[in-house]
Design a protein around this motif. Structure first.
Motif, PDB file in Angstrom:
ATOM      1  N   GLU A 149      22.891   2.586  -3.894  1.00  0.00           N
ATOM      2  CA  GLU A 149      22.830   3.011  -5.299  1.00  0.00           C
ATOM      3  C   GLU A 149      22.831   1.806  -6.230  1.00  0.00           C
ATOM      4  OE1 GLU A 149      26.032   5.783  -5.718  1.00  0.00           O
ATOM      5  OE2 GLU A 149      24.902   7.424  -4.800  1.00  0.00           O
ATOM      6  N   GLY A 150      23.492   0.727  -5.811  1.00  0.00           N
ATOM      7  CA  GLY A 150      23.472  -0.497  -6.598  1.00  0.00           C
ATOM      8  C   GLY A 150      22.110  -1.163  -6.622  1.00  0.00           C
ATOM      9  N   LEU A 151      21.283  -0.857  -5.619  1.00  0.00           N
ATOM     10  CA  LEU A 151      19.924  -1.403  -5.546  1.00  0.00           C
ATOM     11  C   LEU A 151      18.901  -0.484  -6.205  1.00  0.00           C
ATOM     12  CD1 LEU A 151      19.952  -2.707  -1.853  1.00  0.00           C
ATOM     13  CD2 LEU A 151      20.101  -4.071  -3.951  1.00  0.00           C
ATOM     14  N   LYS A 152      19.383   0.555  -6.889  1.00  0.00           N
ATOM     15  CA  LYS A 152      18.537   1.489  -7.634  1.00  0.00           C
ATOM     16  C   LYS A 152      17.730   2.431  -6.734  1.00  0.00           C
ATOM     17  CE  LYS A 152      20.074  -0.577 -11.274  1.00  0.00           C
ATOM     18  NZ  LYS A 152      21.215   0.027 -12.005  1.00  0.00           N
ATOM     19  N   PHE A 153      18.259   2.724  -5.546  1.00  0.00           N
ATOM     20  CA  PHE A 153      17.677   3.799  -4.755  1.00  0.00           C
ATOM     21  C   PHE A 153      18.056   5.127  -5.416  1.00  0.00           C
ATOM     22  CE2 PHE A 153      17.110   0.517  -1.731  1.00  0.00           C
ATOM     23  CZ  PHE A 153      16.312   0.979  -0.678  1.00  0.00           C
ATOM     24  N   THR A 154      17.212   6.145  -5.243  1.00  0.00           N
ATOM     25  CA  THR A 154      17.427   7.452  -5.858  1.00  0.00           C
ATOM     26  C   THR A 154      17.723   8.502  -4.794  1.00  0.00           C
ATOM     27  OG1 THR A 154      15.878   6.900  -7.631  1.00  0.00           O
ATOM     28  CG2 THR A 154      16.420   9.222  -7.338  1.00  0.00           C
ATOM     29  N   LEU A 155      18.779   9.284  -5.023  1.00  0.00           N
ATOM     30  CA  LEU A 155      19.097  10.369  -4.094  1.00  0.00           C
ATOM     31  C   LEU A 155      18.010  11.428  -4.159  1.00  0.00           C
ATOM     32  CD1 LEU A 155      21.064  11.825  -2.163  1.00  0.00           C
ATOM     33  CD2 LEU A 155      22.160  12.809  -4.190  1.00  0.00           C
ATOM     34  N   ASP A 156      17.440  11.758  -3.000  1.00  0.00           N
ATOM     35  CA  ASP A 156      16.363  12.751  -2.940  1.00  0.00           C
ATOM     36  C   ASP A 156      16.856  14.103  -2.456  1.00  0.00           C
ATOM     37  OD1 ASP A 156      13.447  13.527  -2.883  1.00  0.00           O
ATOM     38  OD2 ASP A 156      13.934  13.810  -0.760  1.00  0.00           O
ATOM     39  N   ALA A 167      26.532  15.485   7.811  1.00  0.00           N
ATOM     40  CA  ALA A 167      25.695  15.591   6.620  1.00  0.00           C
ATOM     41  C   ALA A 167      25.182  14.198   6.291  1.00  0.00           C
ATOM     42  CB  ALA A 167      26.483  16.159   5.447  1.00  0.00           C
ATOM     43  N   VAL A 168      23.900  14.096   5.964  1.00  0.00           N
ATOM     44  CA  VAL A 168      23.307  12.812   5.602  1.00  0.00           C
ATOM     45  C   VAL A 168      22.567  12.962   4.289  1.00  0.00           C
ATOM     46  CG1 VAL A 168      23.091  11.981   7.970  1.00  0.00           C
ATOM     47  CG2 VAL A 168      21.226  13.281   6.963  1.00  0.00           C
ATOM     48  N   ALA A 169      22.497  11.873   3.541  1.00  0.00           N
ATOM     49  CA  ALA A 169      21.789  11.853   2.267  1.00  0.00           C
ATOM     50  C   ALA A 169      20.543  11.004   2.424  1.00  0.00           C
ATOM     51  CB  ALA A 169      22.679  11.292   1.165  1.00  0.00           C
ATOM     52  N   CYS A 170      19.436  11.503   1.891  1.00  0.00           N
ATOM     53  CA  CYS A 170      18.175  10.759   1.906  1.00  0.00           C
ATOM     54  C   CYS A 170      17.986  10.073   0.561  1.00  0.00           C
ATOM     55  CB  CYS A 170      17.006  11.694   2.197  1.00  0.00           C
ATOM     56  SG  CYS A 170      15.402  10.857   2.235  1.00  0.00           S
ATOM     57  N   TYR A 171      17.803   8.749   0.597  1.00  0.00           N
ATOM     58  CA  TYR A 171      17.577   7.960  -0.613  1.00  0.00           C
ATOM     59  C   TYR A 171      16.186   7.344  -0.592  1.00  0.00           C
ATOM     60  CZ  TYR A 171      22.469   8.090  -2.172  1.00  0.00           C
ATOM     61  OH  TYR A 171      23.702   8.500  -2.622  1.00  0.00           O
ATOM     62  N   ASP A 193       0.809  -1.217   0.000  1.00  0.00           N
ATOM     63  CA  ASP A 193       0.000   0.000   0.000  1.00  0.00           C
ATOM     64  C   ASP A 193       0.848   1.276   0.000  1.00  0.00           C
ATOM     65  OD1 ASP A 193      -2.336  -1.524   0.094  1.00  0.00           O
ATOM     66  OD2 ASP A 193      -2.284  -1.604   2.281  1.00  0.00           O
ATOM     67  N   LEU A 194       2.138   1.138  -0.232  1.00  0.00           N
ATOM     68  CA  LEU A 194       3.031   2.284  -0.145  1.00  0.00           C
ATOM     69  C   LEU A 194       3.505   2.754  -1.520  1.00  0.00           C
ATOM     70  CD1 LEU A 194       5.312   1.070   2.808  1.00  0.00           C
ATOM     71  CD2 LEU A 194       3.161   2.346   2.935  1.00  0.00           C
ATOM     72  N   ASP A 195       3.994   3.985  -1.565  1.00  0.00           N
ATOM     73  CA  ASP A 195       4.583   4.533  -2.787  1.00  0.00           C
ATOM     74  C   ASP A 195       6.099   4.418  -2.792  1.00  0.00           C
ATOM     75  OD1 ASP A 195       2.108   5.287  -3.787  1.00  0.00           O
ATOM     76  OD2 ASP A 195       2.215   7.293  -2.902  1.00  0.00           O
ATOM     77  N   LYS A 196       6.711   4.442  -1.590  1.00  0.00           N
ATOM     78  CA  LYS A 196       8.171   4.409  -1.533  1.00  0.00           C
ATOM     79  C   LYS A 196       8.635   4.034  -0.136  1.00  0.00           C
ATOM     80  CE  LYS A 196       8.394   9.389  -0.606  1.00  0.00           C
ATOM     81  NZ  LYS A 196       8.835  10.713  -1.110  1.00  0.00           N
ATOM     82  N   ILE A 197       9.885   3.626  -0.044  1.00  0.00           N
ATOM     83  CA  ILE A 197      10.572   3.445   1.218  1.00  0.00           C
ATOM     84  C   ILE A 197      11.839   4.294   1.159  1.00  0.00           C
ATOM     85  CG2 ILE A 197       9.628   1.174   1.775  1.00  0.00           C
ATOM     86  CD1 ILE A 197      12.056  -0.104   0.585  1.00  0.00           C
ATOM     87  N   PHE A 198      12.324   4.733   2.295  1.00  0.00           N
ATOM     88  CA  PHE A 198      13.473   5.636   2.264  1.00  0.00           C
ATOM     89  C   PHE A 198      14.340   5.463   3.497  1.00  0.00           C
ATOM     90  CE2 PHE A 198      10.349   7.900   4.745  1.00  0.00           C
ATOM     91  CZ  PHE A 198      11.060   8.687   5.642  1.00  0.00           C
ATOM     92  N   LEU A 199      15.548   5.985   3.403  1.00  0.00           N
ATOM     93  CA  LEU A 199      16.475   5.960   4.526  1.00  0.00           C
ATOM     94  C   LEU A 199      17.448   7.112   4.401  1.00  0.00           C
ATOM     95  CD1 LEU A 199      19.231   3.213   4.165  1.00  0.00           C
ATOM     96  CD2 LEU A 199      17.989   4.197   2.241  1.00  0.00           C
TER      97      LEU A 199
END
Length: 297
Positions: free
Chosen positions: A122-129, A289-293, A102-108
């Protein structure tokens, strides 16, 4: 190596694994109190990878509470492997995807210094947000708060201000990345019972009797010492750009000093350059600094 759903009998082992590795990753949901309250449930789908000795060598867990469900997304509590093998992450991800219909996305969030996890993601095709920055302020001299005529800043009144807080916070963050999902009255009430709650730390700003701003100071820990976490700092759009955010910030810093804190901490989205400039001008310095994917489903 095998991937299995976390059972109640291994929760304590999972907690120990989280504590062992939380300094390497985003620890927002890995504080001692969070882990102490952790239990296996639909809101916390969790999988572990074990070796031939039945020791946990990798783990993945999602936060699927009401707030995240309403935003049709889930956040990782932990996504970590002791083995440098992207297939381990792949197996854990596939297991968790069974809980995301029921979700649109997961993130970390990932500390930018953690290149190993970044490469795997990035190898799993996560996208930098986006990027987010953590800033800390040492116990420097405080500046006067100063409020224009017609404004009043006072502590949150339980039983009276829940709706005022909800309205201001939702209006201020309606377009802020990561915070677009509105909070509910129940969500505001929960702030009053969270383990980090400080009486008097939640404050509201009024203009001629109408709520226009909110700020919260909460108990936290950084580098193994107490610190007060400031956030949210929110002003409704019609009142932004008037210097009111600075007044709220200074009031919260004054509260922190009165409570005996030596330092304060906050986080800010990288694209929110105005807020970032304000915090730096008020004595904060960037420490992380942290990156959200995002992984779109």
């Amino acid at each position: 190596m095998k991937v299995i759903g976390l059972g109640k009998e291994r929760v304590s082992d999972f907690v120990l694994y989280c504590k062992k590795h939380r300094m390497e990753i985003d620890d927002s949901y890995l504080y001692d109190m969070d882990l102490q309250e952790f239990e296996v449930s639909e809101d916390h789908p969790t999988y572990i990878v074990t070796n031939e000795k039945e020791e946990i060598v990798a783990a993945a867990s999602l936060v699927l509470d009401d707030y995240h469900r309403r935003g049709k997304r889930a956040r990782f509590r932990i996504f970590h492997s002791e083995m440098e093998d992207i297939q381990v992450y792949q197996h854990l991800l596939q297991a968790l995807l069974n809980h995301t219909s029921d979700l649109d996305k997961i993130f970390l969030f990932i500390p930018v210094v953690n290149k190993k996890l970044t490469d795997a993601i990035e190898g799993l095709k996560f996208t930098l947000d986006r990027y987010s920055f953590v800033l800390v302020r040492e116990d420097l001299d405080l500046s006067e708060m100063g409020l224009p005529v017609g404004y009043e800043l006072r502590p949150f009144r339980p039983g009276e201000d829940e709706e005022n807080w909800r309205l201001v916070r939702n209006a201020a963050f309606a377009t802020l990345k990561g915070s677009e999902t509105p909070i509910t009255i129940e969500g505001v009430t929960k702030l009053l019972t969270d383990h980090d709650y400080l009486e008097g730390g939640m404050m509201l700003l009024f203009h001629q009797g109408h709520p226009v701003g909110v700020i919260r100071g909460a108990d936290d820990e950084y580098e193994n010492s107490p610190i007060m976490n400031i956030g949210p700092v929110a002003i409704i759009p019609a009142y932004q750009g008037l210097g009111l955010g600075r007044s709220l910030l200074r009031a919260s810093l004054k509260f922190a000093k009165e409570q005996g804190y030596k330092r304060t901490i906050l986080s800010v989205n990288g694209e929110n350059e105005r807020a970032q400039a304000l915090y730096i001008k008020e004595g904060f310095k960037q420490v992380e600094a942290v990156a959200c994917y995002h992984y779109f489903l």
